[in-house]
Motif scaffolding. Sequence first.
Motif, short mmCIF file in Angstrom:
data_model
loop_
_atom_site.label_atom_id
_atom_site.label_comp_id
_atom_site.label_asym_id
_atom_site.label_seq_id
_atom_site.Cartn_x
_atom_site.Cartn_y
_atom_site.Cartn_z
N VAL A 160 0.82 -1.22 0.00
CA VAL A 160 0.00 0.00 0.00
C VAL A 160 0.85 1.26 0.00
O VAL A 160 0.73 2.10 -0.90
CB VAL A 160 -0.97 0.02 1.22
CG1 VAL A 160 -1.76 1.31 1.25
CG2 VAL A 160 -1.89 -1.18 1.18
N GLN A 212 1.84 3.69 -3.22
CA GLN A 212 1.27 5.04 -3.17
C GLN A 212 2.33 6.07 -3.53
O GLN A 212 2.07 7.00 -4.31
CB GLN A 212 0.70 5.30 -1.77
CG GLN A 212 0.05 6.65 -1.62
CD GLN A 212 -0.51 6.83 -0.20
OE1 GLN A 212 -0.20 6.07 0.71
NE2 GLN A 212 -1.32 7.84 -0.04
N ARG A 245 2.91 5.86 -7.29
CA ARG A 245 1.86 6.53 -8.08
C ARG A 245 2.07 8.04 -8.09
O ARG A 245 1.97 8.68 -9.13
CB ARG A 245 0.47 6.19 -7.53
CG ARG A 245 -0.05 4.85 -7.96
CD ARG A 245 -1.51 4.67 -7.60
NE ARG A 245 -1.78 4.78 -6.18
CZ ARG A 245 -1.64 3.79 -5.30
NH1 ARG A 245 -1.23 2.61 -5.71
NH2 ARG A 245 -1.92 3.98 -4.03
N GLU A 246 2.36 8.60 -6.92
CA GLU A 246 2.54 10.05 -6.83
C GLU A 246 3.73 10.51 -7.67
O GLU A 246 3.64 11.49 -8.42
CB GLU A 246 2.72 10.47 -5.37
CG GLU A 246 1.46 10.33 -4.55
CD GLU A 246 1.71 10.52 -3.06
OE1 GLU A 246 2.85 10.86 -2.66
OE2 GLU A 246 0.76 10.32 -2.29
#
Length: 98
Positions: A11, A15, A18-19
């Motif tokens: 997770v 994350q 992705r950013e």
Amino acid sequence: DSKLRHVEKDVLIPQIMREKAKELCSDKVQAFTKCCKETGLLMVVKCRPENTALKDCLVSYYQDPAFYEECKAEYLKQREEYRATGIKKIKKKLPSNV
């Protein structure tokens, strides 16, 4: 301690990936956003090339093992700083059009 829990691997690090990928593909994100705004309801059909280019850019980063390791190192550094100071790093939010 560089051992990762399940939630960190599945997770938190993705994350960060992705950013960062959104930032690195920002030109394609902006092109897709502009196309969608200009086209309206027909965006599903008319913005396919921009959407494909955006997906290809993002997936290329998601599947890159070196990029994963870079994001993992960044996460471990943030975690180490948090454990040392108890102060959570404030994330800067990207504008909604990026």
